[in-house]
Design a protein around this motif. Structure first.
Motif, PDB file in Angstrom:
ATOM      1  N   UNK A 213       0.820  -1.210   0.000  1.00 59.15           N
ATOM      2  CA  UNK A 213       0.000   0.000   0.000  1.00 59.15           C
ATOM      3  C   UNK A 213       0.855   1.261   0.000  1.00 59.15           C
ATOM      4  N   UNK A 214       2.114   1.146   0.410  1.00 57.21           N
ATOM      5  CA  UNK A 214       2.997   2.326   0.364  1.00 57.21           C
ATOM      6  C   UNK A 214       3.239   2.814  -1.060  1.00 57.21           C
ATOM      7  N   UNK A 215       2.971   1.961  -2.049  1.00 52.21           N
ATOM      8  CA  UNK A 215       3.125   2.366  -3.445  1.00 52.21           C
ATOM      9  C   UNK A 215       1.971   3.246  -3.922  1.00 52.21           C
ATOM     10  N   UNK A 216       0.911   3.334  -3.131  1.00 52.26           N
ATOM     11  CA  UNK A 216      -0.250   4.143  -3.488  1.00 52.26           C
ATOM     12  C   UNK A 216      -0.187   5.443  -2.701  1.00 52.26           C
ATOM     13  N   UNK A 217      -0.052   6.562  -3.400  1.00 50.26           N
ATOM     14  CA  UNK A 217       0.148   7.837  -2.729  1.00 50.26           C
ATOM     15  C   UNK A 217      -0.625   8.949  -3.441  1.00 50.26           C
ATOM     16  N   UNK A 222     -10.900   8.538  -2.273  1.00 52.23           N
ATOM     17  CA  UNK A 222     -10.821   7.080  -2.199  1.00 52.23           C
ATOM     18  C   UNK A 222     -12.219   6.527  -1.902  1.00 52.23           C
ATOM     19  N   UNK A 223     -12.633   5.566  -2.698  1.00 54.40           N
ATOM     20  CA  UNK A 223     -13.843   4.786  -2.419  1.00 54.40           C
ATOM     21  C   UNK A 223     -13.396   3.432  -1.881  1.00 54.40           C
ATOM     22  N   UNK A 224     -13.761   3.142  -0.643  1.00 52.99           N
ATOM     23  CA  UNK A 224     -13.462   1.835  -0.048  1.00 52.99           C
ATOM     24  C   UNK A 224     -14.742   1.362   0.623  1.00 52.99           C
ATOM     25  N   UNK A 225     -15.644   0.834  -0.181  1.00 54.30           N
ATOM     26  CA  UNK A 225     -17.002   0.581   0.287  1.00 54.30           C
ATOM     27  C   UNK A 225     -17.259  -0.916   0.487  1.00 54.30           C
ATOM     28  N   UNK A 226     -17.870  -1.214   1.622  1.00 55.09           N
ATOM     29  CA  UNK A 226     -18.372  -2.565   1.902  1.00 55.09           C
ATOM     30  C   UNK A 226     -17.281  -3.627   1.930  1.00 55.09           C
ATOM     31  N   UNK A 227     -16.116  -3.262   2.474  1.00 51.16           N
ATOM     32  CA  UNK A 227     -15.061  -4.258   2.665  1.00 51.16           C
ATOM     33  C   UNK A 227     -14.601  -4.319   4.116  1.00 51.16           C
ATOM     34  N   UNK A 228     -14.566  -3.181   4.818  1.00 49.49           N
ATOM     35  CA  UNK A 228     -14.092  -3.157   6.194  1.00 49.49           C
ATOM     36  C   UNK A 228     -14.989  -3.986   7.112  1.00 49.49           C
ATOM     37  N   UNK A 229     -16.239  -4.200   6.716  1.00 50.70           N
ATOM     38  CA  UNK A 229     -17.154  -5.001   7.531  1.00 50.70           C
ATOM     39  C   UNK A 229     -16.721  -6.460   7.599  1.00 50.70           C
ATOM     40  N   UNK A 248      -3.824  12.366   0.117  1.00 53.11           N
ATOM     41  CA  UNK A 248      -3.289  13.691   0.398  1.00 53.11           C
ATOM     42  C   UNK A 248      -3.971  14.269   1.635  1.00 53.11           C
ATOM     43  N   UNK A 249      -3.321  15.186   2.343  1.00 49.18           N
ATOM     44  CA  UNK A 249      -4.036  15.935   3.384  1.00 49.18           C
ATOM     45  C   UNK A 249      -5.273  16.619   2.797  1.00 49.18           C
ATOM     46  N   UNK A 250      -6.394  16.470   3.470  1.00 54.37           N
ATOM     47  CA  UNK A 250      -7.649  17.031   2.981  1.00 54.37           C
ATOM     48  C   UNK A 250      -8.423  16.128   2.050  1.00 54.37           C
ATOM     49  N   UNK A 251      -7.858  14.976   1.676  1.00 53.58           N
ATOM     50  CA  UNK A 251      -8.536  14.062   0.744  1.00 53.58           C
ATOM     51  C   UNK A 251      -9.750  13.414   1.404  1.00 53.58           C
ATOM     52  N   UNK A 252     -10.618  12.870   0.570  1.00 50.03           N
ATOM     53  CA  UNK A 252     -11.914  12.354   1.014  1.00 50.03           C
ATOM     54  C   UNK A 252     -11.987  10.828   0.869  1.00 50.03           C
ATOM     55  N   UNK A 253     -12.610  10.194   1.858  1.00 55.39           N
ATOM     56  CA  UNK A 253     -12.794   8.741   1.867  1.00 55.39           C
ATOM     57  C   UNK A 253     -14.275   8.417   1.966  1.00 55.39           C
ATOM     58  N   UNK A 254     -14.772   7.622   1.008  1.00 59.22           N
ATOM     59  CA  UNK A 254     -16.146   7.122   1.036  1.00 59.22           C
ATOM     60  C   UNK A 254     -16.158   5.678   1.526  1.00 59.22           C
ATOM     61  N   UNK A 255     -16.994   5.389   2.530  1.00 59.37           N
ATOM     62  CA  UNK A 255     -17.219   4.027   2.990  1.00 59.37           C
ATOM     63  C   UNK A 255     -18.618   3.584   2.592  1.00 59.37           C
ATOM     64  N   UNK A 284      -3.100  19.494   6.886  1.00 63.04           N
ATOM     65  CA  UNK A 284      -1.972  19.700   7.769  1.00 63.04           C
ATOM     66  C   UNK A 284      -1.443  18.432   8.373  1.00 63.04           C
ATOM     67  N   UNK A 285      -2.172  17.282   8.162  1.00 67.61           N
ATOM     68  CA  UNK A 285      -1.707  16.002   8.699  1.00 67.61           C
ATOM     69  C   UNK A 285      -0.540  15.492   7.873  1.00 67.61           C
ATOM     70  N   UNK A 286       0.403  14.851   8.539  1.00 69.50           N
ATOM     71  CA  UNK A 286       1.570  14.319   7.845  1.00 69.50           C
ATOM     72  C   UNK A 286       1.547  12.807   7.853  1.00 69.50           C
TER      73      UNK A 286
END
Length: 286
Positions: A213-217, A222-229, A248-255, A284-286
């Protein structure tokens, strides 16, 4: 319980060993209630690979010198139910609220807007994003966008690359879009136009695998739906941290609609939109 299940020769102790191994490799853990589902698919893998017992097959699997055994197992045990424009209200949120904010915040940052769909299964989700952008986002002709799809299952990725779908998968796609972007290739089968297929880059990856996953930057969405369950607490937290690192800082995640990051990790900030909740990597997150 020590008796073996018919077909696999899998005892209760064998199941425990297998479950522990599969969890360590994928982050997915199966409960005893999934025993029939698991046993049946293990039996398929044993027969397909030419072994005559669970012990011989599992020994070869653990040695790791035949990676095809593990990949076939993953392909058998992962669920890939999907269709075009699923949970479409989140695509509305992408176009109406998220992308305008991304554009505003990225005005001085070079490079394309990057969107990731993970897991992408047979491709319906990343291709749905591409279609919605092409048809409904007014900036698509002037802003570069990269769309990436990723999945742990090599078989569904092959199907995603071919992008041939039945009518059930296309049931929510407007008929003019079907006529414009799909070609009839058989009875009730439609293949997505090559220009759309070529616009989505597909990768094989396990969201719980921190090293890969470090190769993805630098993803903006990001859409990551219906897998964490499907993960336990530890694997869900690891996946969340890996997703965080890909954004990126400020990026959005859809679950998915039944998932909540508040139960997994505090590292994302929930943001309420008219269409529902989306999660952000804090600025501002690193």
């Amino acid at each position: 319980m020590t008796s073996a299940t018919a077909g696999t020769g899998l005892t209760g102790a064998d199941f425990e060993k297998f479950r522990d191994y599969f969890y360590k490799r994928t982050g997915i853990q199966f409960s005893e209630s999934k025993r029939y589902f698991v046993d049946k698919r293990i039996d398929n893998c044993i027969r397909a690979s030419g072994y005559d017992s669970f012990a011989g097959w599992f020994g070869a699997l653990r040695l790791g010198d035949k990676p095809a055994l593990l990949q076939e197992l993953i392909n058998q045990l992962t669920v890939n139910e999907t269709y075009f424009l699923r949970e479409d209200y989140q695509f509305d949120a992408l176009l109406n609220a998220v992308l305008p904010e991304v554009l505003k915040n990225r005005s001085r940052i070079p490079g394309p807007i990057k969107i990731l769909s993970l897991p992408c299964s047979t491709g319906e989700e990343p291709y749905s994003i591409a279609l919605r952008l092409l048809e409904e986002w007014p900036h698509i002709d002037t802003v570069d966008v990269e769309i990436h799809g990723a999945d742990i299952d090599s078989e569904v990725l092959a199907r995603a690359r071919h992008a041939s779908y039945g009518e059930r998968s296309l049931q929510r796609v407007p008929k003019p879009w079907v006529a414009k972007y799909f070609n009839l290739v058989g009875a009730g089968r439609y293949q997505l136009d090559e220009s759309i297929r070529g616009a989505v880059t597909l990768h094989q990856i396990n969201v719980c695998d921190t090293a890969t996953m470090r190769n993805f930057r630098d993803f903006d969405v990001v859409f990551c739906r219906n897998v964490l369950i499907y993960f336990d607490e530890l694997s869900s937290r690891r996946a969340a941290e890996n997703l965080y690192g890909s954004m990126r800082p400020g990026a959005y995640l859809f679950l998915g609609h039944s998932e909540s990051m508040s139960r997994i990790s505090p590292i994302f900030t929930p943001t309420r939109l008219p269409e529902g909740i989306v999660y952000q990597r804090p600025t501002g997150a690193k």
